[in-house]
Scaffold this motif. Structure first.
Motif, PDB file in Angstrom:
ATOM      1  N   UNK A 351       0.823  -1.206   0.000  1.00 46.63           N
ATOM      2  CA  UNK A 351       0.000   0.000   0.000  1.00 46.63           C
ATOM      3  C   UNK A 351       0.861   1.262   0.000  1.00 46.63           C
ATOM      4  N   UNK A 352       2.017   1.213   0.669  1.00 48.97           N
ATOM      5  CA  UNK A 352       2.937   2.356   0.639  1.00 48.97           C
ATOM      6  C   UNK A 352       3.425   2.636  -0.782  1.00 48.97           C
ATOM      7  N   UNK A 356       1.581  -0.934  -6.539  1.00 52.77           N
ATOM      8  CA  UNK A 356       2.369  -1.309  -7.717  1.00 52.77           C
ATOM      9  C   UNK A 356       3.192  -2.563  -7.396  1.00 52.77           C
ATOM     10  N   UNK A 357       2.824  -3.652  -8.066  1.00 51.90           N
ATOM     11  CA  UNK A 357       3.409  -4.953  -7.737  1.00 51.90           C
ATOM     12  C   UNK A 357       4.916  -4.988  -7.975  1.00 51.90           C
ATOM     13  N   UNK A 360       6.744  -3.085  -5.269  1.00 55.08           N
ATOM     14  CA  UNK A 360       6.587  -3.765  -3.988  1.00 55.08           C
ATOM     15  C   UNK A 360       7.476  -4.998  -3.910  1.00 55.08           C
ATOM     16  N   UNK A 361       7.461  -5.810  -4.963  1.00 57.35           N
ATOM     17  CA  UNK A 361       8.290  -7.017  -4.971  1.00 57.35           C
ATOM     18  C   UNK A 361       9.765  -6.649  -4.831  1.00 57.35           C
ATOM     19  N   UNK A 362      10.175  -5.583  -5.504  1.00 58.00           N
ATOM     20  CA  UNK A 362      11.573  -5.147  -5.419  1.00 58.00           C
ATOM     21  C   UNK A 362      11.912  -4.691  -4.001  1.00 58.00           C
ATOM     22  N   UNK A 371       4.736 -12.456  -4.106  1.00 54.23           N
ATOM     23  CA  UNK A 371       3.941 -11.313  -3.684  1.00 54.23           C
ATOM     24  C   UNK A 371       2.457 -11.577  -3.926  1.00 54.23           C
ATOM     25  N   UNK A 372       2.105 -12.083  -5.117  1.00 58.52           N
ATOM     26  CA  UNK A 372       0.699 -12.334  -5.432  1.00 58.52           C
ATOM     27  C   UNK A 372       0.098 -13.357  -4.469  1.00 58.52           C
ATOM     28  N   UNK A 373       0.893 -14.359  -4.103  1.00 63.93           N
ATOM     29  CA  UNK A 373       0.392 -15.358  -3.154  1.00 63.93           C
ATOM     30  C   UNK A 373       0.097 -14.704  -1.803  1.00 63.93           C
TER      31      UNK A 373
END
Length: 404
Positions: A351-352, A356-357, A360-362, A371-373
């Motif tokens: 959310x921060x 943006x996936x 966020x993953x990075x 991340x999706x899981x």
């Protein structure tokens, strides 16, 4: 009054022919006499630090108090101690009023035999005048503390109006100038000297949860946030909060005040939080300013990047978050279980980063599929849809609020 102290210190310096320094009983600098010697040994690290930082270290204080200066009624000679940074011998003139020590005049002198008994006696007469001034200041500070405490704890309505009128009368014309309100919590021990922060008009210590002026935020700061963080409380088992009303030369002249409050935190409970309200003119909005200062201090607990003294004008969404109920929203309770700490962290980082996936993953250092899981597990546990803007807003606010 500062000029009065300086004149008396200069009088002692001239009387004894050695540079003098006046400190309060907590070793806070009040005034010092200049010296024109070109000899580097005319100063030593202890005196230099006292002048530059306006206070002495606890170790230095313990060293000098070991010579009985807190009980002395006559000059006390203290030898040099290079290992302690005291390169010059000293004479301490205790400043007393009606038997109570209120401060010390320090003379850099290791000559033999040193100032005559008659000159020292004359200097002690000057210290009695200093004691009278310090006693007047203590009484005035106690009166102002009482009036400020009344404003911050009074119920809205006629009681608060009367308290504001009394504080305004006690402060005189300066009450109509620019002010800022500051909060330091948890606070331990007695109220510090008014001069602890330059420009302080009044200060007081408030017990945990005292009064409605700050709203529920004050109780949360003391009881479940900063108090729990430090584990330090007063003798009754509750934490205290220090409130300061500080005059400003102009609304944008806040930097020196924040610096002084940051130093003041060193005398508070380790890890204490500090917050500042937005500047205001006059006292009419003093209760609202106190609420802002408390909220800013709470925000600094949640986000250390706001510190060491968080400003209400700079804490962004925490201005709203500090007004939320203390109990966590039911929607995130499953994420507060320690076994789900990683999911809670993932949700906040997601959310921060505005959902943006890739970013966020990075930031998390994980693969996108991981991340999706995790996001799907978060949705299962909370019942929220992370594709829904309002659900995301609720989750984000709830997570941030738990930091408080």
């Amino acid at each position: 009054m500062k000029d009065d102290y300086q004149e008396l210190v200069d009088e002692i310096s001239a009387l004894l022919g050695v540079p003098a320094t006046l400190e309060n009983r907590d070793f806070g600098l009040i005034a010092f006499g200049a010296h024109d010697s070109e000899d580097d040994t005319a100063m030593d690290p202890v005196r230099t630090r006292s002048i530059l930082t306006r206070k002495s270290t606890p170790a230095v204080r313990a060293w000098f108090e070991g010579f009985g200066i807190t009980r002395a009624t006559e000059p006390v000679r203290i030898p040099a101690a290079p290992d302690a940074g005291v390169f010059r011998g000293r004479i301490c003139l205790p400043v007393r009023h009606r038997g109570t020590v209120l401060g010390y005049v320090w003379l850099l002198d290791d000559s033999d035999p040193g100032p005559s008994a008659s000159r020292l006696a004359a200097a002690m007469e000057v210290t009695s005048r200093i004691g009278d001034l310090l006693a007047d200041e203590v009484r005035a500070g106690a009166d102002l503390a009482r009036e400020l405490r009344a404003v911050l704890t009074a119920e809205p309505g006629w009681q608060r109006d009367m308290a504001l009128a009394a504080l305004r009368a006690a402060l005189g014309p300066s009450a109509d100038g620019s002010h800022v309100v500051l909060c330091v919590a948890p606070w331990r021990g007695e109220e510090p000297r008014v001069r602890a922060v330059p420009g302080t008009a009044a200060l007081c210590v408030l017990p945990y949860g005292a009064g409605p002026a700050a709203g529920p935020a004050a109780g949360r700061l003391n009881g479940s946030s900063a108090g729990a963080m430090t584990g330090s409380v007063n003798g009754s088992g509750e934490t205290d909060t220090l409130a300061l009303l500080v005059r400003l030369r102009s609304p944008d002249a806040l930097a020196p005040v924040l610096t002084a409050v940051a130093r003041l935190r060193e005398d508070a409970v380790p890890g204490a939080a500090a917050g500042s309200s937005a500047p205001r003119r006059g006292l009419a909005e003093l209760p609202a300013a106190w609420h802002e200062a408390v909220s800013a201090a709470r925000a600094s607990v949640a986000q250390p990047r706001f510190g060491p003294v968080a400003r209400w004008t700079s804490i962004g969404p925490y201005r709203l978050l500090t007004a939320l109920p203390t109990e966590p929203d039911p929607v995130i309770r499953p994420l507060l279980d320690p076994v789900h700490a990683e999911l809670a962290h993932t949700a906040e980082v997601f959310l921060d980063h505005a959902g943006q996936a890739g970013r966020t993953a990075s930031a998390l250092g994980v693969h996108r599929q991981t991340l999706y899981y995790r996001l799907s597990r978060i949705e299962q546990l909370t019942g929220l849809e992370l594709d829904d803007g309002e659900d995301r807003l609720l989750l984000h606010m709830a997570l941030k609020a738990t930091r408080l």
